[in-house]
Scaffold this motif. Structure first.
Motif, PDB file in Angstrom:
ATOM      1  N   ASP A  53      67.730  30.866  52.250  1.00  0.00           N
ATOM      2  CA  ASP A  53      67.127  30.200  53.216  1.00  0.00           C
ATOM      3  C   ASP A  53      68.210  29.477  53.726  1.00  0.00           C
ATOM      4  OD1 ASP A  53      65.845  28.421  54.503  1.00  0.00           O
ATOM      5  OD2 ASP A  53      64.270  28.232  53.090  1.00  0.00           O
ATOM      6  N   ARG A  54      68.789  29.757  55.058  1.00  0.00           N
ATOM      7  CA  ARG A  54      69.814  28.911  55.734  1.00  0.00           C
ATOM      8  C   ARG A  54      69.464  27.540  55.699  1.00  0.00           C
ATOM      9  NH1 ARG A  54      75.061  28.997  57.076  1.00  0.00           N
ATOM     10  NH2 ARG A  54      75.258  27.494  58.742  1.00  0.00           N
ATOM     11  N   SER A  55      68.033  27.221  56.117  1.00  0.00           N
ATOM     12  CA  SER A  55      67.539  25.710  56.448  1.00  0.00           C
ATOM     13  C   SER A  55      67.824  24.859  55.020  1.00  0.00           C
ATOM     14  CB  SER A  55      66.340  25.690  56.972  1.00  0.00           C
ATOM     15  OG  SER A  55      65.430  26.119  56.072  1.00  0.00           O
ATOM     16  N   GLU A  97      71.350  24.191  54.277  1.00  0.00           N
ATOM     17  CA  GLU A  97      71.792  23.025  55.237  1.00  0.00           C
ATOM     18  C   GLU A  97      71.174  21.993  54.801  1.00  0.00           C
ATOM     19  OE1 GLU A  97      70.232  24.435  59.159  1.00  0.00           O
ATOM     20  OE2 GLU A  97      72.035  25.691  59.221  1.00  0.00           O
ATOM     21  N   ASP A  98      70.237  21.821  54.224  1.00  0.00           N
ATOM     22  CA  ASP A  98      69.670  20.503  53.822  1.00  0.00           C
ATOM     23  C   ASP A  98      70.278  20.131  52.602  1.00  0.00           C
ATOM     24  OD1 ASP A  98      67.564  20.342  55.573  1.00  0.00           O
ATOM     25  OD2 ASP A  98      66.059  21.112  54.447  1.00  0.00           O
TER      26      ASP A  98
END
Length: 309
Positions: free
Chosen positions: A12-14, A17-18
Motif C-alpha cells: 500500500d503506497r499510501s 508514505e504515511d
C-alpha cells in the motif's frame, strides 16, 4: 478516539508514505523516503525478524516502530525497537501500544536485552524510564548548511593515495564490503556487529535506495580501499553521511577527513544544500573532523536498554 497497532502494508503506497511522513516529522535529522522504508521492510535479513509497525488513530497513522533482532551481533538475544510518534499526536496511547507490540514480538523470538534510541528530551526520557529502560550511551545529530558553509579546500591526496567513488566498484563491490565490515566492527556502539554475509550486505546495503554511489568517496592505497565516506541522498537537496571509516592499518593519516571533504565538495557541486550526519558522543576523532568541516550539533539521542529477567 481509538488507537490500534498493526503491521505496515508494504503493498500500500499510501501506507508506506504515511510511515515515512511521520518518521520525518518526529526525526527530521534522518532521511526518510517511502523507498527506504519499503527497502527495510522487504529486504532485511530473515534472521532479523524485522517488523515495521504503525499506530493508527481513527484511520490516521500517528506512530511508527521498527523492530528487529541484532542478528549480526556476536552477542545473541539482543533486540531493537525504535519508536516515533507524530509530534502533534503524543500522549494518546500510540507509543504505549507500539512498545507493547514490539516487546512481545522480540521476546517471542528470544530477545533478552532490548535497546531503543530516544531523543534527549525530558518527556521522551521519562517515557522510556517508566517502561523499565535505563539510559546508556548517547549520540549527536549534526547539521551543515552546505550551501553557505566555508568548506576547507580539498587537499591533494598523499603520495600513493587515490580518490575514487563507489560507482567505480559497480562490477565488484566486495572490496567495499570488506572495508565496511572492518570499520563497523570498531564503531562505538552498545550493540556490536559483524558483517560476514556478503550476499546479505549486497541486498541490504549496496542496493539501498538512498545510497548515492557517485557521491560516496573511496580512498585507495596499496591498490585497495582503505577509507570511505558513504553518502545517502533523497533525490532532492538533502545529503547524509551514513558512515565514514578507515581500515585499522591506515588510521591516523587524515584519510577519513580526506574522504568526507571530497564527498561534501562534490555533493555541493551536485546541488545539495543541507548535510546531516551522526556520531556517538564518545567518538572524539570523528566529532573533531565534523567540527572542522563546519557541522554543528542539532539534537542528541540516548540509547536506552532494558534487560529481561
Amino acid at each position: 478516539m481509538t488507537v490500534i497497532v498493526r503491521d505496515l502494508r508494504p503493498g500500500d503506497r499510501s501506507d508506506v508514505e504515511d510511515f515515512a511522513r511521520v518518521r520525518h516529522l518526529a526525526l527530521p535529522y534522518v532521511l526518510w523516503t517511502p523507498e527506504a522504508v519499503l527497502h527495510r521492510a522487504t529486504r532485511s535479513h530473515p534472521e532479523a525478524r524485522y517488523r515495521s509497525l504503525v499506530a493508527e488513530e481513527d484511520g490516521e497513522v500517528v506512530g511508527t516502530a521498527q523492530v528487529l533482532l541484532a542478528h549480526d551481533s556476536p552477542e545473541p538475544g539482543q533486540g531493537m525497537l525504535n519508536i516515533y510518534v507524530h509530534p502533534d499526536r503524543t500522549r494518546r496511547g500510540a507509543g504505549e501500544l507500539l512498545v507493547r507490540a514490539a516487546e512481545e514480538h522480540l521476546t517471542a523470538h528470544g530477545a533478552t536485552k532490548l535497546f531503543a534510541w530516544v531523543l534527549d528530551e525530558p518527556a521522551n526520557r521519562a517515557f522510556a524510564e517508566r517502561h523499565g529502560y535505563r539510559a546508556g550511551r548517547s549520540a549527536h545529530f549534526l547539521r551543515l548548511d552546505l550551501a553557505e558553509a566555508a568548506l576547507p579546500p580539498l587537499p591533494a591526496p598523499p603520495p600513493g593515495v587515490e580518490l575514487r567513488t563507489a560507482a567505480d566498484f559497480a562490477d565488484d563491490p566486495r572490496p567495499l564490503f570488506l572495508l565496511d565490515a572492518e570499520t563497523v566492527a570498531d564503531e562505538p556502539s552498545d550493540v556490536g556487529a559483524e558483517f560476514t554475509d556478503y550476499e546479505a550486505w549486497i541486498e541490504e546495503t549496496w542496493q539501498h535506495p538512498l545510497l548515492d554511489r557517485e557521491l560516496t568517496t573511496v580512498v585507495l592505497a596499496e591498490g585497495r580501499p582503505v577509507a570511505f565516506s558513504v553518502a545517502y541522498t533523497d533525490g532532492g537537496t538533502r545529503y547524509v553521511t551514513a558512515m565514514t571509516g578507515t581500515a585499522r592499518d591506515f588510521r591516523g593519516r587524515g584519510l577519513a577527513k580526506l574522504a568526507k571533504t571530497d564527498s561534501l565538495h562534490r555533493a555541493r557541486a551536485a546541488g545539495h544544500t543541507e548535510a546531516h550526519t551522526g556520531n556517538d558522543t564518545g567518538n572524539g576523532p570523528m566529532l573533531a573532523i565534523n567540527k572542522s568541516l563546519g557541522y554543528e550539533i542539532c539534537a542528541t539521542e540516548v540509547r536506552y536498554v532494558r534487560e529481561l529477567g
